[in-house]
Design a protein around this motif. Sequence first.
Motif, mmCIF file in Angstrom:
data_model
loop_
_atom_site.group_PDB
_atom_site.id
_atom_site.type_symbol
_atom_site.label_atom_id
_atom_site.label_comp_id
_atom_site.label_asym_id
_atom_site.label_seq_id
_atom_site.Cartn_x
_atom_site.Cartn_y
_atom_site.Cartn_z
ATOM 1 N N PRO A 200 0.796 -1.230 0.000
ATOM 2 C CA PRO A 200 0.000 0.000 0.000
ATOM 3 C C PRO A 200 0.826 1.277 0.000
ATOM 4 C CG PRO A 200 -0.966 -1.595 1.498
ATOM 5 C CD PRO A 200 0.350 -2.166 1.060
ATOM 6 N N GLU A 201 2.027 1.227 0.561
ATOM 7 C CA GLU A 201 2.856 2.432 0.620
ATOM 8 C C GLU A 201 3.512 2.758 -0.723
ATOM 9 O OE1 GLU A 201 5.553 -0.989 2.011
ATOM 10 O OE2 GLU A 201 3.443 -0.402 2.179
ATOM 11 N N LEU A 202 3.320 1.898 -1.732
ATOM 12 C CA LEU A 202 3.931 2.116 -3.045
ATOM 13 C C LEU A 202 2.878 2.280 -4.144
ATOM 14 C CD1 LEU A 202 6.799 -0.557 -2.923
ATOM 15 C CD2 LEU A 202 6.970 1.896 -2.430
ATOM 16 N N ALA A 236 -11.286 -0.771 -0.345
ATOM 17 C CA ALA A 236 -12.137 -1.899 0.037
ATOM 18 C C ALA A 236 -11.365 -3.222 -0.055
ATOM 19 C CB ALA A 236 -13.367 -1.943 -0.866
ATOM 20 N N LEU A 237 -10.471 -3.332 -1.018
ATOM 21 C CA LEU A 237 -9.672 -4.550 -1.160
ATOM 22 C C LEU A 237 -8.738 -4.757 0.030
ATOM 23 C CD1 LEU A 237 -8.727 -4.240 -4.939
ATOM 24 C CD2 LEU A 237 -10.320 -5.886 -3.944
ATOM 25 N N HIS A 238 -8.355 -3.639 0.673
ATOM 26 C CA HIS A 238 -7.423 -3.704 1.801
ATOM 27 C C HIS A 238 -8.106 -3.486 3.157
ATOM 28 C CE1 HIS A 238 -3.589 -3.902 -0.420
ATOM 29 N NE2 HIS A 238 -4.224 -3.220 -1.344
ATOM 30 N N GLY A 239 -9.406 -3.268 3.146
ATOM 31 C CA GLY A 239 -10.119 -3.051 4.396
ATOM 32 C C GLY A 239 -10.049 -1.628 4.918
ATOM 33 N N TYR A 240 -9.744 -0.669 4.034
ATOM 34 C CA TYR A 240 -9.715 0.735 4.431
ATOM 35 C C TYR A 240 -11.047 1.401 4.080
ATOM 36 C CZ TYR A 240 -4.592 0.081 4.239
ATOM 37 O OH TYR A 240 -3.311 -0.362 4.405
ATOM 38 N N LYS A 244 -9.859 6.891 4.371
ATOM 39 C CA LYS A 244 -8.514 6.431 4.717
ATOM 40 C C LYS A 244 -7.732 6.077 3.456
ATOM 41 C CE LYS A 244 -5.163 5.210 7.443
ATOM 42 N NZ LYS A 244 -4.399 6.239 8.202
ATOM 43 N N ALA A 245 -8.399 5.446 2.497
ATOM 44 C CA ALA A 245 -7.734 5.089 1.242
ATOM 45 C C ALA A 245 -7.273 6.345 0.506
ATOM 46 C CB ALA A 245 -8.685 4.284 0.358
ATOM 47 N N GLU A 246 -8.121 7.357 0.456
ATOM 48 C CA GLU A 246 -7.741 8.619 -0.184
ATOM 49 C C GLU A 246 -6.543 9.239 0.520
ATOM 50 O OE1 GLU A 246 -10.938 11.363 -0.654
ATOM 51 O OE2 GLU A 246 -12.225 9.943 -1.733
ATOM 52 N N GLU A 247 -6.547 9.176 1.842
ATOM 53 C CA GLU A 247 -5.437 9.738 2.617
ATOM 54 C C GLU A 247 -4.124 9.026 2.291
ATOM 55 O OE1 GLU A 247 -4.013 9.639 7.274
ATOM 56 O OE2 GLU A 247 -6.157 9.746 6.844
ATOM 57 N N ILE A 248 -4.151 7.705 2.214
ATOM 58 C CA ILE A 248 -2.932 6.931 1.937
ATOM 59 C C ILE A 248 -2.409 7.214 0.536
ATOM 60 C CG2 ILE A 248 -2.019 4.602 1.599
ATOM 61 C CD1 ILE A 248 -3.979 3.681 3.801
ATOM 62 N N LEU A 249 -3.284 7.144 -0.451
ATOM 63 C CA LEU A 249 -2.858 7.325 -1.832
ATOM 64 C C LEU A 249 -2.351 8.739 -2.086
ATOM 65 C CD1 LEU A 249 -5.637 5.320 -3.713
ATOM 66 C CD2 LEU A 249 -3.366 4.553 -3.034
ATOM 67 N N THR A 250 -2.996 9.716 -1.463
ATOM 68 C CA THR A 250 -2.551 11.100 -1.627
ATOM 69 C C THR A 250 -1.192 11.310 -0.983
ATOM 70 O OG1 THR A 250 -4.850 11.861 -1.651
ATOM 71 C CG2 THR A 250 -3.146 13.519 -1.217
ATOM 72 N N ALA A 251 -1.006 10.781 0.211
ATOM 73 C CA ALA A 251 0.290 10.913 0.889
ATOM 74 C C ALA A 251 1.398 10.248 0.078
ATOM 75 C CB ALA A 251 0.211 10.297 2.285
#
Length: 259
Positions: A200-202, A236-240, A244-251
């Motif tokens: 997820p971090e990549l 949804a595939l990762h349970g976020y 939260k998913a938007e936050e991770i991908l944007t970061a």
Amino acid sequence: MIDAHIHLEQYDWEAIDHMLKELPEKGIEALLAVSMNLESCIRTEKLAAKYPGIVRPAYGFHPEQPLPKADELKALLEWMEYSAGDFAAVGEIGLPYYSRTEAFERGEDFDTEPYIDLLDTMLGLASRLAKPVVLHAVYEDALIVCDLLEKHEIQRAHFHWFKGPEEAILRMIANGYYISFTPDILYEAEIQELAMRYPPELVMAETDGPWPFEGPFAGHSTHPSMIRDVAATWGALHGYSPSKAEEILTANTVKFFTL
């Protein structure tokens, strides 16, 4: 959110004005606008000047077109050197998988070596300028590109809309290379499987607009806001949750491009 890969200058210019003005209300902060060749770079530069902070330009030569003549390549490289302080990444660059495949299907020969040489040159420039790279490199081409990235010691590599073999996936993860998902994550099982296994971090989200999509997007013009659907599905595939998913991908996008 930030659309990590869009061909903004290929949209109708009136449509661009309308689209960019409505981005804030649709939850989109910025776009990473890639280029095709020198002419395309200049159009992207004009858009970045008109919409500072929103349009983050990337300059390069897209591989799915005839090779540039020597004088054309020289002009592009000199222009990019001169503009080094004004763009976020070198891209879109890579190898011509689809052009080569289509040529073979027609029974024609296709020499990939000159494209490898061109990519080698572009990666050398990116290394000298300390810029991240945005790559068009799918299937077996990804392994060749990994070789070249390692040769030039480039760590910040973004394989946009990636599809490829197991060997390439494992190598890309080991090297910390990023990939991005388009709206086809909503309806392509192969893409969903890749999304579930890539760290997820990549990962980032992109539209590759104005490229059109199918499924729930059939018949709709590709809009940067579609990356919010990408985020929701990926999350949804990762349970976020979607937020939260938007936050991770944007970061991830901010970190990769140092925006």
